[in-house]
Design a protein around this motif. Structure first.
Motif, PDB file in Angstrom:
ATOM      1  N   SER A   1       0.810  -1.210   0.000  1.00  0.00           N
ATOM      2  CA  SER A   1       0.000   0.000   0.000  1.00  0.00           C
ATOM      3  C   SER A   1       0.849   1.267   0.000  1.00  0.00           C
ATOM      4  CB  SER A   1      -0.941   0.010   1.205  1.00  0.00           C
ATOM      5  OG  SER A   1      -0.192   0.068   2.401  1.00  0.00           O
ATOM      6  N   THR A   2       2.158   1.113   0.255  1.00  0.00           N
ATOM      7  CA  THR A   2       3.061   2.269   0.207  1.00  0.00           C
ATOM      8  C   THR A   2       4.168   1.975  -0.782  1.00  0.00           C
ATOM      9  OG1 THR A   2       4.408   1.398   2.008  1.00  0.00           O
ATOM     10  CG2 THR A   2       2.652   2.914   2.615  1.00  0.00           C
ATOM     11  N   PHE A   3       4.710   3.020  -1.354  1.00  0.00           N
ATOM     12  CA  PHE A   3       5.802   2.877  -2.310  1.00  0.00           C
ATOM     13  C   PHE A   3       6.921   3.785  -1.848  1.00  0.00           C
ATOM     14  CE2 PHE A   3       7.774   3.714  -6.536  1.00  0.00           C
ATOM     15  CZ  PHE A   3       8.126   2.406  -6.798  1.00  0.00           C
ATOM     16  N   LYS A   4       7.799   3.260  -1.026  1.00  0.00           N
ATOM     17  CA  LYS A   4       8.805   4.088  -0.375  1.00  0.00           C
ATOM     18  C   LYS A   4      10.237   3.758  -0.777  1.00  0.00           C
ATOM     19  CE  LYS A   4       6.151   6.553   2.339  1.00  0.00           C
ATOM     20  NZ  LYS A   4       6.184   7.983   2.478  1.00  0.00           N
ATOM     21  N   GLY A   5      10.510   2.571  -1.257  1.00  0.00           N
ATOM     22  CA  GLY A   5      11.844   2.251  -1.719  1.00  0.00           C
ATOM     23  C   GLY A   5      12.690   1.447  -0.746  1.00  0.00           C
ATOM     24  N   PHE A   6      13.857   1.090  -1.245  1.00  0.00           N
ATOM     25  CA  PHE A   6      14.830   0.239  -0.575  1.00  0.00           C
ATOM     26  C   PHE A   6      15.247   0.800   0.787  1.00  0.00           C
ATOM     27  CE2 PHE A   6      19.415  -0.686  -0.044  1.00  0.00           C
ATOM     28  CZ  PHE A   6      19.414  -2.068  -0.094  1.00  0.00           C
ATOM     29  N   THR A   7      15.669   2.056   0.830  1.00  0.00           N
ATOM     30  CA  THR A   7      16.170   2.665   2.059  1.00  0.00           C
ATOM     31  C   THR A   7      15.098   2.666   3.133  1.00  0.00           C
ATOM     32  OG1 THR A   7      17.612   4.073   0.741  1.00  0.00           O
ATOM     33  CG2 THR A   7      17.261   4.738   3.019  1.00  0.00           C
ATOM     34  N   TYR A   8      13.889   3.043   2.767  1.00  0.00           N
ATOM     35  CA  TYR A   8      12.788   3.117   3.722  1.00  0.00           C
ATOM     36  C   TYR A   8      12.505   1.743   4.341  1.00  0.00           C
ATOM     37  CZ  TYR A   8       8.033   3.553   5.510  1.00  0.00           C
ATOM     38  OH  TYR A   8       6.916   3.509   6.310  1.00  0.00           O
ATOM     39  N   PHE A   9      12.355   0.715   3.511  1.00  0.00           N
ATOM     40  CA  PHE A   9      12.009  -0.603   4.031  1.00  0.00           C
ATOM     41  C   PHE A   9      13.142  -1.202   4.856  1.00  0.00           C
ATOM     42  CE2 PHE A   9       8.846  -0.362   0.590  1.00  0.00           C
ATOM     43  CZ  PHE A   9       7.724  -0.450   1.404  1.00  0.00           C
ATOM     44  N   CYS A  10      14.380  -0.956   4.463  1.00  0.00           N
ATOM     45  CA  CYS A  10      15.497  -1.439   5.284  1.00  0.00           C
ATOM     46  C   CYS A  10      15.503  -0.718   6.629  1.00  0.00           C
ATOM     47  CB  CYS A  10      16.816  -1.261   4.548  1.00  0.00           C
ATOM     48  SG  CYS A  10      17.023  -2.438   3.191  1.00  0.00           S
ATOM     49  N   HIS A  11      15.318   0.593   6.606  1.00  0.00           N
ATOM     50  CA  HIS A  11      15.288   1.368   7.849  1.00  0.00           C
ATOM     51  C   HIS A  11      14.159   0.880   8.765  1.00  0.00           C
ATOM     52  CE1 HIS A  11      15.739   4.737  10.580  1.00  0.00           C
ATOM     53  NE2 HIS A  11      14.432   4.939  10.472  1.00  0.00           N
ATOM     54  N   GLU A  12      12.991   0.628   8.206  1.00  0.00           N
ATOM     55  CA  GLU A  12      11.850   0.148   8.983  1.00  0.00           C
ATOM     56  C   GLU A  12      12.121  -1.216   9.608  1.00  0.00           C
ATOM     57  OE1 GLU A  12       8.658   1.584   9.715  1.00  0.00           O
ATOM     58  OE2 GLU A  12       9.921   3.295   9.184  1.00  0.00           O
ATOM     59  N   ASN A  13      13.044  -1.976   9.020  1.00  0.00           N
ATOM     60  CA  ASN A  13      13.367  -3.308   9.519  1.00  0.00           C
ATOM     61  C   ASN A  13      14.724  -3.347  10.225  1.00  0.00           C
ATOM     62  OD1 ASN A  13      11.190  -5.346   8.553  1.00  0.00           O
ATOM     63  ND2 ASN A  13      11.461  -3.904   6.868  1.00  0.00           N
ATOM     64  N   ASN A  14      15.207  -2.143  10.621  1.00  0.00           N
ATOM     65  CA  ASN A  14      16.471  -2.022  11.363  1.00  0.00           C
ATOM     66  C   ASN A  14      17.653  -2.652  10.638  1.00  0.00           C
ATOM     67  OD1 ASN A  14      15.294  -0.655  13.610  1.00  0.00           O
ATOM     68  ND2 ASN A  14      14.403  -2.621  14.197  1.00  0.00           N
ATOM     69  N   ILE A  15      17.703  -2.428   9.333  1.00  0.00           N
ATOM     70  CA  ILE A  15      18.805  -2.932   8.519  1.00  0.00           C
ATOM     71  C   ILE A  15      19.596  -1.733   8.019  1.00  0.00           C
ATOM     72  CG2 ILE A  15      19.402  -4.166   6.408  1.00  0.00           C
ATOM     73  CD1 ILE A  15      16.746  -5.731   6.799  1.00  0.00           C
ATOM     74  N   GLU A  16      20.897  -1.766   8.238  1.00  0.00           N
ATOM     75  CA  GLU A  16      21.758  -0.661   7.827  1.00  0.00           C
ATOM     76  C   GLU A  16      22.000  -0.719   6.322  1.00  0.00           C
ATOM     77  OE1 GLU A  16      26.325   0.835   8.519  1.00  0.00           O
ATOM     78  OE2 GLU A  16      25.396  -0.457  10.024  1.00  0.00           O
ATOM     79  N   ALA A  29      21.426   9.671   0.124  1.00  0.00           N
ATOM     80  CA  ALA A  29      20.020  10.055   0.043  1.00  0.00           C
ATOM     81  C   ALA A  29      19.165   8.907  -0.473  1.00  0.00           C
ATOM     82  CB  ALA A  29      19.873  11.258  -0.888  1.00  0.00           C
ATOM     83  N   SER A  30      17.955   8.875   0.017  1.00  0.00           N
ATOM     84  CA  SER A  30      16.947   7.959  -0.512  1.00  0.00           C
ATOM     85  C   SER A  30      16.357   8.597  -1.764  1.00  0.00           C
ATOM     86  CB  SER A  30      15.851   7.743   0.526  1.00  0.00           C
ATOM     87  OG  SER A  30      14.677   7.264  -0.078  1.00  0.00           O
ATOM     88  N   LEU A  31      16.310   7.854  -2.848  1.00  0.00           N
ATOM     89  CA  LEU A  31      15.744   8.375  -4.088  1.00  0.00           C
ATOM     90  C   LEU A  31      14.291   8.793  -3.876  1.00  0.00           C
ATOM     91  CD1 LEU A  31      15.941   8.914  -7.141  1.00  0.00           C
ATOM     92  CD2 LEU A  31      15.249   6.541  -7.498  1.00  0.00           C
ATOM     93  N   TYR A  32      13.515   7.947  -3.220  1.00  0.00           N
ATOM     94  CA  TYR A  32      12.095   8.231  -3.047  1.00  0.00           C
ATOM     95  C   TYR A  32      11.854   9.430  -2.138  1.00  0.00           C
ATOM     96  CZ  TYR A  32      11.540   3.943  -5.546  1.00  0.00           C
ATOM     97  OH  TYR A  32      11.609   2.987  -6.515  1.00  0.00           O
ATOM     98  N   THR A  59      13.962  11.904  -1.704  1.00  0.00           N
ATOM     99  CA  THR A  59      14.430  13.075  -2.449  1.00  0.00           C
ATOM    100  C   THR A  59      13.382  13.514  -3.460  1.00  0.00           C
ATOM    101  OG1 THR A  59      16.724  12.384  -2.174  1.00  0.00           O
ATOM    102  CG2 THR A  59      16.276  13.965  -3.930  1.00  0.00           C
ATOM    103  N   ILE A  60      12.805  12.571  -4.172  1.00  0.00           N
ATOM    104  CA  ILE A  60      11.765  12.911  -5.156  1.00  0.00           C
ATOM    105  C   ILE A  60      10.555  13.506  -4.445  1.00  0.00           C
ATOM    106  CG2 ILE A  60      10.080  11.926  -6.764  1.00  0.00           C
ATOM    107  CD1 ILE A  60      12.340  10.011  -7.682  1.00  0.00           C
ATOM    108  N   GLU A  61      10.173  12.901  -3.333  1.00  0.00           N
ATOM    109  CA  GLU A  61       9.020  13.393  -2.585  1.00  0.00           C
ATOM    110  C   GLU A  61       9.269  14.815  -2.070  1.00  0.00           C
ATOM    111  OE1 GLU A  61       7.722  11.647   1.402  1.00  0.00           O
ATOM    112  OE2 GLU A  61       6.383  10.664  -0.034  1.00  0.00           O
ATOM    113  N   ARG A  62      10.470  15.058  -1.546  1.00  0.00           N
ATOM    114  CA  ARG A  62      10.804  16.356  -0.961  1.00  0.00           C
ATOM    115  C   ARG A  62      11.116  17.405  -2.031  1.00  0.00           C
ATOM    116  NH1 ARG A  62      15.434  15.033   1.453  1.00  0.00           N
ATOM    117  NH2 ARG A  62      16.565  15.801  -0.348  1.00  0.00           N
TER     118      ARG A  62
END
Length: 179
Positions: free
Chosen positions: A83-98, A164-167, A169-172
């Motif tokens: 339901s969300t389209f946030k990208g690699f960085t976002y999902f890794c961050h949400e799962n505590n993955i560096e 930077a996260s691509l998503y 950056t595009i959003e901002r």
């Protein structure tokens, strides 16, 4: 520890204790657990009890058994939502993955014909091309090739995409250029 007089079955007590110890990081960096015999001695229970406790943790996606190799702590799965389209960085961050990135290319290019068609770009339009190595916990995981039309995403050419996260950056920044 284990209470043999408890109404809670022994295998459940062992499974709960092993889960707690795993969460506390008690076992080796390699993720290999001690042998069943070692756990039998430590918990003073039968091999059948240990096997049932381990199977409980396998069923709960905490452990993984490999015949002839042993029992391993399973790496957590990355949780994402369609339901969300946030990208690699976002999902890794949400799962505590560096994560980290190394930019190999960030430039304006003439895109390949297949990319141009897929993005519905005119023949004379150029694209922003971003190529970077994406790493998870300091291990190279993938090489990313991204093409985006310059007319909408040219602002990316001035962004440090290693940090930077691509998503994001595009959003901002993308909203600011359209605004």
């Amino acid at each position: 520890m284990i209470n043999p007089t408890s109404a809670v079955p022994l295998y459940v007590q062992v499974a709960d204790d092993l889960r707690r110890r795993i969460e506390m990081g008690e076992f080796s960096e390699s993720g290999v657990l001690p042998s069943e015999n070692g756990f039998c001695e430590e918990y003073e229970v039968s091999r059948a009890t240990i096997r049932k406790a381990i199977q409980t943790l396998v069923d709960d996606d905490v452990l993984d058994t490999r015949h002839g190799k042993g029992t391993f702590i399973r790496q957590p799965k990355i949780v994402s939502s369609l339901s969300t389209f946030k990208g690699f960085t976002y999902f890794c961050h949400e799962n505590n993955i560096e994560t980290s990135s190394r930019v190999l290319a960030l430039q304006e290019v003439e895109p390949p014909v297949a990319v141009r068609r897929h993005l519905r770009m005119e023949e004379n339009e150029s694209a922003v091309y971003l190529k970077r190595v994406r790493s998870i916990n300091h291990i190279n995981a993938m090489i990313e090739h991204i093409y985006l039309p310059v007319k909408n995403f040219g602002f990316l050419l001035g962004v440090d995409m290693e940090n930077a996260s691509l998503y994001e950056t595009i959003e901002r920044d993308g909203a600011a250029t359209r605004g």
